[in-house]
Write an enzyme that holds these catalytic residues in place. Structure first.
Site: not given
Length: 381
Positions: A96, A116, A123, A170-171, A202, A224, A226, A302, A345
């Site tokens: 996407e 990922c 996520c 993905g990373e 990112s 990232s 978190h 989200n 996100c």
């Protein structure tokens, strides 16, 4: 890269690679610039449309090369103007791509992997498992397709896409070579001519690749984060077990030091209710980032099905932001965009042919948890 047809896909070639390609077929190097402009400036995917390229060369190109963007499966437009494309790649999986318009910019969020390779607990992409890295053509093809959709030419001042963030599925640093190539095309004047300050990569913290990054490219970096401590980050972002916070921040600061000027690290922090949104977490974050030139972007969680996490209240979000602000940091809270089309996100899922069986295991565990809750409820009543 050679496709299933046995031809070279010119869409993913950087300028030096394009010049080498023309060398290899016995043509002058200046042809590279001509063809790149047709592909990226004008969205052409047919050699016959290249009017300043002679017929003999066009026929030669048809025989050995092609311009093959990924396939658009669907396009959704949110009430707030956000757009999401579902794109099928060569592996058969779908990824996407999201376009987020604001008053002064248009940001394209680009995917780098089908699924990922990491498994961050909050996520939805990570819960789909992993299939494959995207090719350079499939990464830059997302920019090509978005430009095509808007009917814009990069040379225009009023172009729709002003910023690109490698923050999709993905990373990126685990698909290093292809992502680097695609970002070079984004910034090349023969490609999309986007400023290096407006291209952001990112990462969840692949330290060896952060250390390698400065040798290859100059783009903005987002981390990232978190979690403000290793114990919690090990749970939320499992790669932290391999590359803990001290090592990670040293690596990020090392990369930023190579950029010069007033460039700062963007720190992304997804707020999870009662998990990482408490005053003590803000205090730990202030201490952790005290010597790191950075700006902090808070991202309220989200929701997605069976995640096990909740979005904090607006009061909790404001409290966390205020604490960081009083600690001396430039802090913003990301406005949720595109959630009505699952484009916000952490909500990107695509359709991944999971080679890791992670998705299967995740669903099974969540089903067991749901069954246990039902049994507990029945006992109580």
């Amino acid at each position: 890269m050679t496709t299933s047809t046995g031809k070279i896909n010119l869409l993913g070639l950087t300028q030096p690679e394009m010049e080498q390609f023309f060398d290899s077929i016995g043509e002058k190097r200046f042809r590279a610039g001509q063809v790149m402009k047709w592909i990226h400036h004008f969205g052409v995917d047919d050699f016959a449309a290249m009017t300043n390229v002679g017929k003999a060369l066009r026929e030669k190109l048809e025989a050995v090369a092609e311009i093959r963007p990924p396939e658009v499966v669907s396009e959704d437009i949110s009430a707030d103007g956000t757009r999401k494309w579902v794109i099928r790649v060569a592996s058969g999986s779908c990824v996407e791509t999201v376009y987020i318009p604001t008053d002064d910019r248009g940001t394209l969020c680009v995917s780098s992997q089908a699924g990922c390779a990491l498994d961050c607990s909050f996520c939805s992409t990570g819960k789909q498992g992993f299939n494959s890295n995207l090719t350079a053509a499939e990464v830059i093809g997302q920019v090509w397709l978005a430009n095509k959709s808007f009917g814009t030419v990069p040379a225009k001042i009023d172009r729709a896409i002003t910023n690109v963030v490698m923050m999709g599925m993905g990373e990126p640093l685990l698909n290093f070579d292809n992502v680097i190539a695609a970002m070079k095309i984004m910034m090349d004047d023969l490609g999309y001519g986007i400023s290096k300050r407006r291209v952001t990569l990112s990462t969840s913290g692949v330290v060896p690749m952060i250390d390698e990054l400065a040798k290859h490219i100059d783009v903005s970096l987002a981390l990232s984060l978190h979690a403000p401590n290793d114990e919690l980050r090990n749970q939320l972002v499992p790669i932290n077990k391999k590359y803990p916070l001290k090592m990670l921040l040293e690596s990020c600061m090392g990369y930023m030091a190579t950029l010069g000027g007033k460039r700062v690290l963007t720190v992304e922090y997804t707020l999870l209710k009662d998990v990482n949104d408490q005053p003590e977490h803000a205090a730990q974050m202030i201490e952790l980032l005290r010597d790191v030139p950075c700006k902090i972007n808070l991202i309220p969680f989200n929701p997605f099905p069976h995640s096990g996490y909740e979005r904090p209240s607006n009061n909790a979000i404001r409290r966390f932001q205020d604490l960081l602000h009083h600690g001396g940091f430039n802090v913003t809270t990301r406005t949720t965009r595109g959630d009505d089309i699952d484009a916000a996100c952490g909500q990107l899922v695509g359709q991944v042919n999971d080679r890791t069986r992670r998705s299967e295991r995740y669903i099974a565990v969540r089903q067991l948890s749901a069954d246990a809750e039902l049994q507990d409820s029945a006992v109580r009543h």
